[in-house]
Design a protein around this motif. Structure first.
Motif, PDB file in Angstrom:
ATOM      1  N   MET A 138       0.644  -1.246  -0.013  1.00 40.72           N
ATOM      2  CA  MET A 138      -0.019   0.060  -0.139  1.00 40.72           C
ATOM      3  C   MET A 138       0.873   1.162   0.036  1.00 40.72           C
ATOM      4  SD  MET A 138      -3.492  -0.013   2.299  1.00 40.72           S
ATOM      5  CE  MET A 138      -3.198   1.250   3.270  1.00 40.72           C
ATOM      6  N   THR A 139       0.478   2.274  -0.709  1.00 41.90           N
ATOM      7  CA  THR A 139       1.263   3.505  -0.897  1.00 41.90           C
ATOM      8  C   THR A 139       1.318   4.156   0.567  1.00 41.90           C
ATOM      9  OG1 THR A 139       0.016   3.792  -2.921  1.00 41.90           O
ATOM     10  CG2 THR A 139       1.381   5.455  -2.205  1.00 41.90           C
ATOM     11  N   THR A 140       2.547   4.573   1.115  1.00 46.64           N
ATOM     12  CA  THR A 140       2.648   5.396   2.125  1.00 46.64           C
ATOM     13  C   THR A 140       1.851   6.943   2.061  1.00 46.64           C
ATOM     14  OG1 THR A 140       4.514   4.330   2.699  1.00 46.64           O
ATOM     15  CG2 THR A 140       4.082   6.573   3.919  1.00 46.64           C
ATOM     16  N   THR A 141       1.034   7.229   3.077  1.00 48.92           N
ATOM     17  CA  THR A 141       0.411   8.738   2.729  1.00 48.92           C
ATOM     18  C   THR A 141       0.988   9.491   3.968  1.00 48.92           C
ATOM     19  OG1 THR A 141      -1.173   7.922   4.668  1.00 48.92           O
ATOM     20  CG2 THR A 141      -1.725   7.422   2.350  1.00 48.92           C
ATOM     21  N   PHE A 142       0.621  10.830   3.910  1.00 54.82           N
ATOM     22  CA  PHE A 142       0.975  11.787   4.872  1.00 54.82           C
ATOM     23  C   PHE A 142       0.761  11.304   6.366  1.00 54.82           C
ATOM     24  CE2 PHE A 142       1.593  14.893   1.367  1.00 54.82           C
ATOM     25  CZ  PHE A 142       3.327  15.118   1.488  1.00 54.82           C
ATOM     26  N   LEU A 143      -0.474  10.853   6.301  1.00 55.49           N
ATOM     27  CA  LEU A 143      -1.192  10.318   7.752  1.00 55.49           C
ATOM     28  C   LEU A 143      -0.543   9.210   8.188  1.00 55.49           C
ATOM     29  CD1 LEU A 143      -3.295  10.579   9.971  1.00 55.49           C
ATOM     30  CD2 LEU A 143      -4.777   9.187   8.345  1.00 55.49           C
ATOM     31  N   ASP A 144       0.188   8.245   7.279  1.00 54.37           N
ATOM     32  CA  ASP A 144       0.909   7.202   7.734  1.00 54.37           C
ATOM     33  C   ASP A 144       2.194   7.813   8.561  1.00 54.37           C
ATOM     34  OD1 ASP A 144      -0.759   5.068   6.814  1.00 54.37           O
ATOM     35  OD2 ASP A 144       0.401   5.293   4.935  1.00 54.37           O
ATOM     36  N   ILE A 145       2.866   8.603   7.669  1.00 57.87           N
ATOM     37  CA  ILE A 145       3.919   9.349   8.372  1.00 57.87           C
ATOM     38  C   ILE A 145       3.912  10.166   9.698  1.00 57.87           C
ATOM     39  CG2 ILE A 145       5.674  11.136   7.760  1.00 57.87           C
ATOM     40  CD1 ILE A 145       6.069   8.995   6.214  1.00 57.87           C
TER      41      ILE A 145
ATOM     42  N   ASP B 212       8.404  19.015  -4.490  1.00 55.94           N
ATOM     43  CA  ASP B 212       8.111  17.562  -4.903  1.00 55.94           C
ATOM     44  C   ASP B 212       8.919  16.571  -4.415  1.00 55.94           C
ATOM     45  OD1 ASP B 212       5.468  17.961  -5.808  1.00 55.94           O
ATOM     46  OD2 ASP B 212       6.249  18.214  -7.938  1.00 55.94           O
ATOM     47  N   GLU B 213      10.445  17.067  -4.312  1.00 51.23           N
ATOM     48  CA  GLU B 213      11.424  16.105  -3.933  1.00 51.23           C
ATOM     49  C   GLU B 213      11.389  15.981  -2.497  1.00 51.23           C
ATOM     50  OE1 GLU B 213      14.392  18.951  -5.856  1.00 51.23           O
ATOM     51  OE2 GLU B 213      15.506  16.989  -6.084  1.00 51.23           O
ATOM     52  N   VAL B 214      11.011  17.017  -1.734  1.00 47.73           N
ATOM     53  CA  VAL B 214      10.721  17.039  -0.378  1.00 47.73           C
ATOM     54  C   VAL B 214       9.834  15.915  -0.254  1.00 47.73           C
ATOM     55  CG1 VAL B 214      10.499  18.118   1.788  1.00 47.73           C
ATOM     56  CG2 VAL B 214      11.749  19.197   0.029  1.00 47.73           C
ATOM     57  N   LYS B 215       8.530  16.126  -0.657  1.00 42.80           N
ATOM     58  CA  LYS B 215       7.585  15.124  -0.461  1.00 42.80           C
ATOM     59  C   LYS B 215       7.707  13.591  -0.591  1.00 42.80           C
ATOM     60  CE  LYS B 215       3.453  17.714  -2.032  1.00 42.80           C
ATOM     61  NZ  LYS B 215       2.379  18.046  -2.949  1.00 42.80           N
ATOM     62  N   THR B 216       8.677  13.621  -1.775  1.00 44.15           N
ATOM     63  CA  THR B 216       9.049  12.153  -2.099  1.00 44.15           C
ATOM     64  C   THR B 216       9.824  11.580  -1.141  1.00 44.15           C
ATOM     65  OG1 THR B 216       9.044  12.790  -4.546  1.00 44.15           O
ATOM     66  CG2 THR B 216      10.170  10.507  -4.128  1.00 44.15           C
TER      67      THR B 216
ATOM     68  N   ILE C 117       9.775  12.346   2.166  1.00 43.87           N
ATOM     69  CA  ILE C 117       9.067  12.408   3.240  1.00 43.87           C
ATOM     70  C   ILE C 117       8.465  10.645   2.994  1.00 43.87           C
ATOM     71  CG2 ILE C 117       7.084  12.892   4.471  1.00 43.87           C
ATOM     72  CD1 ILE C 117       7.904  15.857   4.044  1.00 43.87           C
ATOM     73  N   LEU C 118       7.633  10.667   2.126  1.00 38.62           N
ATOM     74  CA  LEU C 118       7.051   9.473   1.804  1.00 38.62           C
ATOM     75  C   LEU C 118       7.726   8.134   1.800  1.00 38.62           C
ATOM     76  CD1 LEU C 118       4.237  10.969  -0.586  1.00 38.62           C
ATOM     77  CD2 LEU C 118       3.915  10.441   1.963  1.00 38.62           C
ATOM     78  N   ALA C 119       9.049   8.393   1.359  1.00 35.61           N
ATOM     79  CA  ALA C 119       9.978   7.298   1.445  1.00 35.61           C
ATOM     80  C   ALA C 119      10.474   6.801   2.857  1.00 35.61           C
ATOM     81  CB  ALA C 119      11.169   7.285   0.550  1.00 35.61           C
ATOM     82  N   ASN C 120      10.053   7.617   3.710  1.00 36.44           N
ATOM     83  CA  ASN C 120      10.466   7.541   5.295  1.00 36.44           C
ATOM     84  C   ASN C 120      11.918   7.667   5.396  1.00 36.44           C
ATOM     85  OD1 ASN C 120       8.434   6.578   7.352  1.00 36.44           O
ATOM     86  ND2 ASN C 120       7.971   4.975   5.625  1.00 36.44           N
ATOM     87  N   GLU C 121      12.511   8.596   4.826  1.00 38.96           N
ATOM     88  CA  GLU C 121      13.962   8.947   4.965  1.00 38.96           C
ATOM     89  C   GLU C 121      14.367  10.260   5.733  1.00 38.96           C
ATOM     90  OE1 GLU C 121      15.512   9.808   0.694  1.00 38.96           O
ATOM     91  OE2 GLU C 121      14.531   7.931   0.086  1.00 38.96           O
TER      92      GLU C 121
ATOM     93  N   PRO D 271      11.467  10.915  12.121  1.00 37.65           N
ATOM     94  CA  PRO D 271      10.090  11.048  11.941  1.00 37.65           C
ATOM     95  C   PRO D 271       9.497  12.486  12.417  1.00 37.65           C
ATOM     96  CG  PRO D 271      10.785   9.245  13.034  1.00 37.65           C
ATOM     97  CD  PRO D 271      11.801   9.709  12.789  1.00 37.65           C
ATOM     98  N   ASN D 272       9.841  12.723  13.645  1.00 38.11           N
ATOM     99  CA  ASN D 272       9.584  14.349  13.737  1.00 38.11           C
ATOM    100  C   ASN D 272       9.792  15.364  12.954  1.00 38.11           C
ATOM    101  OD1 ASN D 272      12.074  14.590  14.820  1.00 38.11           O
ATOM    102  ND2 ASN D 272      11.692  15.563  16.794  1.00 38.11           N
ATOM    103  N   CYS D 273      10.926  15.042  12.281  1.00 39.96           N
ATOM    104  CA  CYS D 273      11.248  16.505  11.240  1.00 39.96           C
ATOM    105  C   CYS D 273      10.189  16.248  10.014  1.00 39.96           C
ATOM    106  CB  CYS D 273      12.583  16.127  10.646  1.00 39.96           C
ATOM    107  SG  CYS D 273      13.579  16.030  12.066  1.00 39.96           S
ATOM    108  N   ALA D 274       9.644  15.277   9.629  1.00 40.82           N
ATOM    109  CA  ALA D 274       8.852  15.098   8.707  1.00 40.82           C
ATOM    110  C   ALA D 274       7.451  15.608   9.097  1.00 40.82           C
ATOM    111  CB  ALA D 274       8.432  13.439   8.517  1.00 40.82           C
TER     112      ALA D 274
END
Lengths: 312, 312
Positions: free
Chosen positions: B1-8, B257-261, B263-267, B270-273
């Motif tokens: 399943m795709t990661t969402t901002f809510l998952d993060i 868009d790079e920042v979003k990518t 974040i969603l890749a869990n890189e 956690p709190n910085c995201a």
């Protein structure tokens, strides 16, 4: 004692939190969840329950509502959007005729969506009746402001018409309105910006969504968990909001100190004061170093609800 | 399943909410409040309780801690800031020597304040030990960004040094740091901006406080309810953050868009995201109409705690 911004927030976000004790004798604060497929979609104050039981008994069996001590839900034969909407409509027509609830004297003829599991709309309900079921309602609030040539920020503040049924003569955000059935947040902003402030679409469309406030207010009419999507709009100094539909008496262009003074004097409609407090935090006017309750204010402006919400 | 901002967001704000069931067998999630004069100032995981009982028994009576099933507090003979600070220090030295908790292997030699009733500081505690008591900690996070001549927003993202004990090699906000004992939020911003990004005070002082995020993270080390004051800083395009103290490996200048990518890749740590998700909401990048969990994200970024907090 001097009023603080936290007092203003608590005036509006005044439903007890889970760690706060509820006086069970207070039938407004003592609640039963409204369920749909075991998902909580409202919080019915016990002041509504006896009228709901009476309505059931006016019906032939099967009764339309299942009313238990720990929950209320629709009977299984009412399992579509249309059937739930119809029974709620019939119920409210009865209560309005029988003058069961003062809340219904403010009948608006506006339908609000109530979201259910999977974010489908469970049913729509007359706006003035939403506090009787403690269902989450949604609105948009827009703060228009200017920067003077000297760089000073001034806010456009609306004064509500003295003939408004709710909060007549109180101060308000530049533009605000409930999100009716079938409109998105930004469509609501554009519609209300024209109706309330004569701002044309090409200007209103420049408003930026910058967050939302969520709070839970208890009024004499019932329980109102609310979410207001907040928009900022920096206006050119020669664009002047003007009343159009009679809901606004006039607009003031106030600097921040004037706005603060009127907030702390309780002259704003409660939720509109919260929108401005959120604005002031985002615009570095209220800061960690000048507001002792900074964190508590931020949390109470973003109260968590367990209800489903729309996906626009 | 795709990661969402809510998952993060849930990765970080992962302590159960009052309506969520806690598995009482999970000794990390099963907690006992730490009280001071009947005010809750921490939430001690049961994983700490047995070590605390053992420490008591190593002492002559009167024991330093009162440990009941429903609360823990300091014995009445430890009723000053100095006495509480001293006993916590002695306790932690013992636990560190006895290797009782892995958390203490990350010993920082930094003292964090724990606030008590009336917002006085109840005691100070070694930073790495805060999760053992579930006390609220405070930090500042600064997002520096630029606008290109075409009006495009780009963010300065730090990459944490691979030698950092916590989250090595993860992505981070431009500047971030805990608020140590005796510093204010803005003093911490100025100090960390130089140490981590070589930004001089005259630039760092232009950072604007624009809110705070609050969340409750459970890690293998314990319970961490945290408040991060967030600052925005628009930098001129010719100001380039550079690592100074070795905590940051390098800085990237990324479009949204790079920042979003990443974040969603869990890189991200956690709190910085979460700080960036808050930034994206305030800057109209994440909107009600493109984020189905807009309200839930906003509430979880501003979790309400019952703990006292500082007044700077």
């Amino acid at each position: 004692m001097t009023t603080t911004f936290l007092d203003i927030v608590k005036n509006c976000d005044n439903f007890p939190y889970p760690n706060e004790k509820i006086d069970e004798e207070n039938l407004m604060l003592s609640t039963v969840p409204l369920l749909l497929n075991n998902v909580k979609i409202g919080l019915i104050p016990k002041t509504t329950i006896s009228a709901l039981k009476k309505y059931n008994e006016q019906h032939k069996k099967p009764y339309p509502f299942i009313i238990e001590d720990t929950f209320v839900t629709f009977a299984s034969h009412l399992n579509t959007f249309e059937e739930r909407t119809q029974i709620i409509k019939n119920l409210l027509i009865t209560w309005r005729e029988e003058k069961t609830f003062p809340a219904l004297e403010g009948w608006r003829d506006e339908l609000y969506p109530v979201y259910g599991p999977s974010n489908d709309i469970a049913f729509v309900i007359e706006r003035s009746a939403t506090p009787l079921f403690g269902v989450l309602t949604f609105g948009v609030h827009l703060s228009a402001y200017i920067r003077t040539p000297e760089g000073k920020l001034k806010m456009w503040i609306a004064k509500r018409s003295k003939t408004k049924p709710k909060w007549p003569g109180y101060l308000d955000n530049t533009v605000a309105g409930g999100i009716p059935y079938m409109l998105s947040t930004s469509e609501t902003v554009v519609k209300e910006a024209m109706e309330e402030a004569s701002l044309p679409a090409e200007i209103a469309e420049k408003a930026k969504p910058v967050g939302a406030i969520t709070y839970f207010i208890v009024t004499k009419n019932g329980l109102q968990p609310e979410a207001e999507y907040v928009y900022d709009l920096e206006l050119p100094i020669d664009v002047i909001p003007k009343p159009l539909d009679g809901e606004v008496e006039c607009f003031y262009l106030w600097d921040i100190d004037e706005v603060k003074t009127h907030i702390l004097a309780n002259e704003f409609k409660p939720n509109c004061a919260l929108v401005i407090i959120d604005f002031m935090i985002r615009h570095s006017i209220i800061k960690p170093e000048n507001e002792p309750s900074y964190l508590e204010i931020l949390s109470r402006l973003h109260r968590r609800f367990e209800f489903p919400a729309p996906t626009f």
